[in-house]
Design a protein around this motif. Structure first.
Motif, mmCIF file in Angstrom:
data_model
loop_
_atom_site.group_PDB
_atom_site.id
_atom_site.type_symbol
_atom_site.label_atom_id
_atom_site.label_comp_id
_atom_site.label_asym_id
_atom_site.label_seq_id
_atom_site.Cartn_x
_atom_site.Cartn_y
_atom_site.Cartn_z
ATOM 1 N N ALA A 8 0.827 -1.206 0.000
ATOM 2 C CA ALA A 8 0.000 0.000 0.000
ATOM 3 C C ALA A 8 0.861 1.256 0.000
ATOM 4 O O ALA A 8 1.949 1.288 0.570
ATOM 5 C CB ALA A 8 -0.917 0.003 1.221
ATOM 6 N N ALA A 9 0.336 2.284 -0.651
ATOM 7 C CA ALA A 9 1.032 3.568 -0.681
ATOM 8 C C ALA A 9 0.887 4.271 0.665
ATOM 9 O O ALA A 9 -0.004 3.976 1.453
ATOM 10 C CB ALA A 9 0.474 4.429 -1.804
ATOM 11 N N PHE A 10 1.795 5.198 0.934
ATOM 12 C CA PHE A 10 1.753 6.000 2.157
ATOM 13 C C PHE A 10 1.189 7.377 1.835
ATOM 14 O O PHE A 10 1.590 8.004 0.861
ATOM 15 C CB PHE A 10 3.160 6.167 2.739
ATOM 16 C CG PHE A 10 3.860 4.880 3.060
ATOM 17 C CD1 PHE A 10 3.556 4.184 4.211
ATOM 18 C CD2 PHE A 10 4.831 4.376 2.206
ATOM 19 C CE1 PHE A 10 4.209 3.008 4.515
ATOM 20 C CE2 PHE A 10 5.486 3.206 2.506
ATOM 21 C CZ PHE A 10 5.173 2.513 3.660
ATOM 22 N N ASP A 11 0.279 7.847 2.664
ATOM 23 C CA ASP A 11 -0.236 9.199 2.502
ATOM 24 C C ASP A 11 0.664 10.163 3.263
ATOM 25 O O ASP A 11 0.267 10.828 4.211
ATOM 26 C CB ASP A 11 -1.675 9.272 3.016
ATOM 27 C CG ASP A 11 -2.319 10.621 2.711
ATOM 28 O OD1 ASP A 11 -1.819 11.319 1.804
ATOM 29 O OD2 ASP A 11 -3.308 10.970 3.388
ATOM 30 N N THR A 46 4.579 12.618 2.785
ATOM 31 C CA THR A 46 5.562 13.135 1.845
ATOM 32 C C THR A 46 6.733 12.160 1.743
ATOM 33 O O THR A 46 6.959 11.334 2.641
ATOM 34 C CB THR A 46 6.113 14.506 2.282
ATOM 35 O OG1 THR A 46 6.889 14.343 3.472
ATOM 36 C CG2 THR A 46 4.993 15.516 2.503
ATOM 37 N N VAL A 49 8.490 9.629 4.582
ATOM 38 C CA VAL A 49 8.669 8.191 4.383
ATOM 39 C C VAL A 49 10.121 7.808 4.635
ATOM 40 O O VAL A 49 10.414 6.811 5.318
ATOM 41 C CB VAL A 49 8.228 7.769 2.966
ATOM 42 C CG1 VAL A 49 8.636 6.326 2.670
ATOM 43 C CG2 VAL A 49 6.717 7.924 2.814
ATOM 44 N N SER A 65 4.035 13.890 -2.576
ATOM 45 C CA SER A 65 3.304 12.820 -1.898
ATOM 46 C C SER A 65 3.799 11.467 -2.407
ATOM 47 O O SER A 65 3.855 11.245 -3.621
ATOM 48 C CB SER A 65 1.805 12.954 -2.159
ATOM 49 O OG SER A 65 1.107 11.842 -1.632
ATOM 50 N N PHE A 66 4.153 10.575 -1.491
ATOM 51 C CA PHE A 66 4.679 9.271 -1.887
ATOM 52 C C PHE A 66 3.684 8.513 -2.757
ATOM 53 O O PHE A 66 4.070 7.838 -3.719
ATOM 54 C CB PHE A 66 5.027 8.454 -0.638
ATOM 55 C CG PHE A 66 5.576 7.084 -0.935
ATOM 56 C CD1 PHE A 66 6.924 6.906 -1.223
ATOM 57 C CD2 PHE A 66 4.745 5.968 -0.943
ATOM 58 C CE1 PHE A 66 7.435 5.642 -1.510
ATOM 59 C CE2 PHE A 66 5.247 4.701 -1.223
ATOM 60 C CZ PHE A 66 6.587 4.542 -1.513
ATOM 61 N N ASP A 67 2.388 8.587 -2.432
ATOM 62 C CA ASP A 67 1.410 7.782 -3.154
ATOM 63 C C ASP A 67 1.127 8.299 -4.565
ATOM 64 O O ASP A 67 0.384 7.666 -5.320
ATOM 65 C CB ASP A 67 0.101 7.630 -2.370
ATOM 66 C CG ASP A 67 -0.614 8.939 -2.117
ATOM 67 O OD1 ASP A 67 -0.168 9.983 -2.641
ATOM 68 O OD2 ASP A 67 -1.627 8.921 -1.386
ATOM 69 N N ARG A 68 1.761 9.404 -4.971
ATOM 70 C CA ARG A 68 1.594 9.912 -6.326
ATOM 71 C C ARG A 68 2.838 9.706 -7.190
ATOM 72 O O ARG A 68 2.910 10.199 -8.314
ATOM 73 C CB ARG A 68 1.235 11.400 -6.293
ATOM 74 C CG ARG A 68 -0.108 11.666 -5.613
ATOM 75 C CD ARG A 68 -0.526 13.108 -5.712
ATOM 76 N NE ARG A 68 -1.801 13.329 -5.039
ATOM 77 C CZ ARG A 68 -2.409 14.508 -4.958
ATOM 78 N NH1 ARG A 68 -1.847 15.580 -5.517
ATOM 79 N NH2 ARG A 68 -3.567 14.621 -4.324
ATOM 80 N N SER A 82 5.692 7.514 -9.382
ATOM 81 C CA SER A 82 5.739 6.360 -10.279
ATOM 82 C C SER A 82 6.375 5.178 -9.543
ATOM 83 O O SER A 82 6.964 5.322 -8.464
ATOM 84 C CB SER A 82 6.566 6.686 -11.522
ATOM 85 O OG SER A 82 7.937 6.836 -11.169
ATOM 86 N N ARG A 91 9.062 5.450 -6.447
ATOM 87 C CA ARG A 91 8.795 4.825 -5.141
ATOM 88 C C ARG A 91 9.938 3.902 -4.733
ATOM 89 O O ARG A 91 10.338 3.874 -3.566
ATOM 90 C CB ARG A 91 7.491 4.026 -5.188
ATOM 91 C CG ARG A 91 6.230 4.847 -5.230
ATOM 92 C CD ARG A 91 5.018 3.963 -5.064
ATOM 93 N NE ARG A 91 3.791 4.687 -5.317
ATOM 94 C CZ ARG A 91 2.572 4.197 -5.139
ATOM 95 N NH1 ARG A 91 2.434 2.953 -4.720
ATOM 96 N NH2 ARG A 91 1.509 4.921 -5.384
#
Length: 267
Positions: free
Chosen positions: A90-93, A95, A99, A138-141, A143, A147
């Motif tokens: 899962a992505a992190f919400d 920055t 992370v 944002s980490f979840d945005r 590529s 990541r």
């Protein structure tokens, strides 16, 4: 940060009646970069998951500086070993900077704040993987490749003495593959890394363990391990291996099915 001695002794890991890894033994001396190579399904990821305690072995031991990893408290293990998996989940919400700063958590007590040294380590790790420009995103945005670089930076910020990575160059372009593996090569930590690209493994790894059907087919320095015969027997393809004139490392060229290699040797 100095490297640990890693010893995998007679490791067997099963899923039901199927052996994922069978009687595998390997060693990594402090500061060595050890590569796991082999076809898909050969047991590389299963072996790594056992090393970082996601899979429980049916038999055998994994020791870090003589201590079985399963006996280590979670906090001590996190201070010793950092892990970069193939699929981060899962992505992190958060920055990117936040992370990467998570890598400092094992070194803190509850409610400890970030220090100037923590901030310095975060920035240094981001710079190592060419990700300073991503810090406020944002980490979840990101590529997939971005990541991956951030997660490697988080592992570097953890300052492990043992770093375990499963296909860290997946999703990375050529430039960032070279940069990331160059960083791993320069670390004082011991590194255990699974790689698909044999030429990258040949250049950056001190020794290779070749897995086939969950067992070690052969092991040793890249120049001894990578031969046309190995390519045929383990990968089922024809190929040639020469010593690259600039790097001095073995260089593998795979051949189409209608082209035969000139000789079964390293040139």
């Amino acid at each position: 940060m100095t490297g640990n001695h890693l010893a995998v002794e007679g490791l067997t890991v099963s899923a039901g009646a199927r052996h994922l890894v069978r009687d595998v033994s390997l060693t990594a001396e402090p500061g060595e970069v050890i590569g796991l190579v082999g076809p898909n399904g050969s047991g590389k990821s299963s072996l790594l998951r056992a090393v970082y305690r996601v899979l429980r072995p049916d038999a055998g031991h994994i020791r870090v500086d003589g201590t079985d990893v399963r006996s280590l408290p979670v906090r001590r293990l996190a201070r010793t070993m950092a892990v970069v998996v193939q699929e981060p989940g899962a992505a992190f919400d958060l920055t990117v900077r936040d992370v990467v700063a998570m890598g400092r958590t094992p070194h803190k007590r509850l409610l400890d704040g970030d220090t100037a040294e923590d901030a310095r380590l975060v920035e240094s790790s981001l710079a190592s993987v060419d990700a300073v420009g991503l810090a406020d995103r944002s980490f979840d945005r990101l590529s997939g490749g971005e990541r991956q670089r951030v997660l490697i930076a988080r592992a570097l910020t953890q300052q492990p003495s043992l770093l375990v990575l499963d296909e860290p160059t997946n999703h990375l372009d050529v430039r960032h593959q070279l940069e990331v593996l160059g960083v791993l090569r320069r670390l004082p930590a011991t590194v255990l890394v699974a790689l698909h690209d044999l030429n990258l493994a040949a250049y950056y790894c001190d020794r290779l363990y070749v897995l086939r059907d969950g067992e070690v087919a052969t092991a040793g320095p890249p120049r001894e391990v990578l031969t046309p015969r190995l390519l045929s027997e383990v990968y089922g393809v024809a190929g040639e291996v020469v010593v690259h004139p600039r790097t001095g490392a073995p260089h593998v060229t795979f051949l189409p099915g209608d082209v035969s290699p000139e000789a079964d040797r390293v040139c």
